[in-house]
Design an enzyme around this catalytic site. Structure first.
Site, short mmCIF file in Angstrom:
data_model
loop_
_atom_site.label_atom_id
_atom_site.label_comp_id
_atom_site.label_asym_id
_atom_site.label_seq_id
_atom_site.Cartn_x
_atom_site.Cartn_y
_atom_site.Cartn_z
N GLY A 211 0.84 -1.21 0.00
CA GLY A 211 0.00 0.00 0.00
C GLY A 211 0.86 1.24 0.00
O GLY A 211 2.04 1.19 -0.32
N ASN A 212 0.28 2.37 0.32
CA ASN A 212 1.06 3.61 0.40
C ASN A 212 0.48 4.49 1.51
O ASN A 212 -0.53 4.14 2.11
CB ASN A 212 1.07 4.32 -0.96
N ARG A 213 1.13 5.61 1.75
CA ARG A 213 0.79 6.41 2.94
C ARG A 213 -0.33 7.41 2.72
O ARG A 213 -0.65 8.20 3.62
CB ARG A 213 2.04 7.14 3.43
N SER A 214 -0.93 7.42 1.54
CA SER A 214 -1.97 8.43 1.28
C SER A 214 -3.17 8.23 2.22
O SER A 214 -3.67 7.12 2.37
CB SER A 214 -2.41 8.33 -0.17
#
Ligand code: CTP
Length: 409
Positions: A211-214
């Site tokens: 995933g990512n930090r958004s």
């Protein structure tokens, strides 16, 4: 930035058409309110064609919209040029004549006046007292130029050249922080808007994902700002824990594939698409249906395959009346700085607007202020905004409005 230009009844009104053109070219969202007398010099059609918005002198048009208050309150900067001696007197004594007088009295942003009149009128002690009063109240007064006036006479009283007025607006605006509490201009009324927010997840197994930090804060702010400004808003939220404001239609998705399908479908019904979501570029080639076991050794490799580039697909299939905005969260490295990466991404992606924000371990994510630099599809710098995510969202919408007006859609 939202710039309200007031035009009062002087022959120099013709120069202000160039001011309005330049401000629009710089990407500002410009509205004009002429006084009735000024229409003797430059007609309403000129202002409407240049700005793409109605330019009425009349307080009693669009009454349910309360235009006289909304336009003044919503402007970052108001420039009145040319300002007649009569208008200076009116402003100094707090009169609210015609739509312009009402709008200027309701202002929350900065006010600039550029007086232009005959030398005797400018030198008259009454005019000078009015100017002193306006200055004492924080209104910027641009000194008239000295030179040839309407007739054969010359002296102080000429309206300065358009470039001087344009740079006065931009330098005054730089002192004024963007506010996120301005009421809207209803300029997105009737527009169908799709905003994507958050970050996609690509599952390795039923428990783990890439995933990512958004967090979706900027995307949700874009949806909220569009709603405030009268748009019909659809939000596609990829793993967003935040509520979306009242009146926003929302579709929640998790993976890149769900995101792509939902976005492609919703985009068919949208006039403007803003792709603020961070979409994974790769997904595991063979996600496991059962939880992967640590079988004692190292994980030698993880096979990944590319995901669909949704933005590219939208750009390729769009019609001329569509506006497509991409985002680029970048960091710099040894080869180039973040700005250069964003600029080349703007050209590569071909979206009408690409909003670049610099990110880092302690920058960019969550409920924190943001800063974006905007590029057009040719990689040209067209704007910059900094402030709360809602203030930045309004600045991005200002840019979209200006872009659409320029494109005649
Ligand atoms: N985007 C998309 N589909 C993807 C990847 C990105 O629609 N599979 C969109 C994002 O929503 C964003 C823009 O493309 O608006 C730029 O995303 P970014 O990840 O910065 O660009 P990439 O094309 O993935 O480029 P790179 O990873 O090489 O920086």
């Amino acid at each position: 930035m939202r710039v309200l230009v007031g035009v009062t009844g002087g022959i120099a009104a013709y120069k202000v058409a160039i001011v309005v053109r330049r401000l629009t070219e710089q990407g500002h969202n410009v509205r004009v309110i002429p006084t009735r007398a000024s229409l003797e010099f430059v007609g309403q059609a000129t202002w409407e064609a240049l700005t793409g918005h109605k330019a009425t002198p009349d307080t009693f048009e669009d009454v349910p919209d309360v235009a006289h208050v909304r336009l003044g309150q919503g402007a970052d900067v108001i420039l009145v040029a040319p300002a007649t001696a009569d208008f200076l007197a009116q402003l100094a004594s707090g009169e609210a004549r015609e739509l312009l007088g009402n709008a200027v009295l309701s202002a929350r942003g900065k006010i600039i006046v550029a007086p232009a009149m005959h030398t005797e009128m400018w030198a008259n002690p009454a005019t000078q007292a009015n100017v002193a009063t306006l200055r004492s109240r924080g209104i910027h007064v641009i000194e008239p130029d000295v030179g040839r006036l309407t007739g054969k006479d010359s002296g102080p009283g000429r309206l300065p050249e358009p470039e001087v007025l344009v740079s006065a607006v931009t330098s005054v605006a730089e002192e004024a922080p963007l506010s996120d509490t301005r009421p809207h201009w209803d300029d997105l009324h009737g527009l169908r808007v799709l905003v994507t927010a958050g970050g996609t997840r690509e599952y390795l197994d039923p428990v783990r994902f890439l995933g990512n930090r958004s967090t979706g804060h900027q995307g949700c702010a874009l949806a909220e700002a569009a709603r405030e400004r009268g748009a019909d808003v659809h939000l596609i939220a990829a793993n967003v824990a935040l509520p979306s404001g009242e009146g926003v239609r929302r579709t929640d998705v998790e993976t890149g594939a769900e995101f792509a399908a939902a976005t492609r479908e919703a985009a068919k019904e949208a006039d403007v698409v803003i792709m603020a979501a961070a979409v994974a570029d790769y997904r595991p080639a063979e996600p496991s249906a059962t939880k992967l076991k640590k079988s004692g050794g190292e994980l030698e490799s993880l096979a990944l395959v590319p995901t669909e580039d949704v933005l590219r697909g939208l750009v390729e299939s769009r019609s001329p009346s569509h506006t497509i905005v991409g985002f680029a969260a970048e960091t710099g490295d040894d080869a180039a700085d973040a700005h250069a990466y964003a600029q080349s991404k703007a050209k590569r992606k071909g979206a009408d607007l690409l909003c670049f924000n610099q990110v880092g371990s302690d920058q960019g994510f969550g409920d924190v202020p943001n800063a974006v630099t905007m590029f057009d599809s040719g990689g040209h710098h067209v704007g910059h905004a900094a402030g709360s995510k809602l203030a930045v969202a309004h600045a991005i919408w200002d840019q979209v409005v200006a872009l659409r007006a320029d494109a005649g859609v």
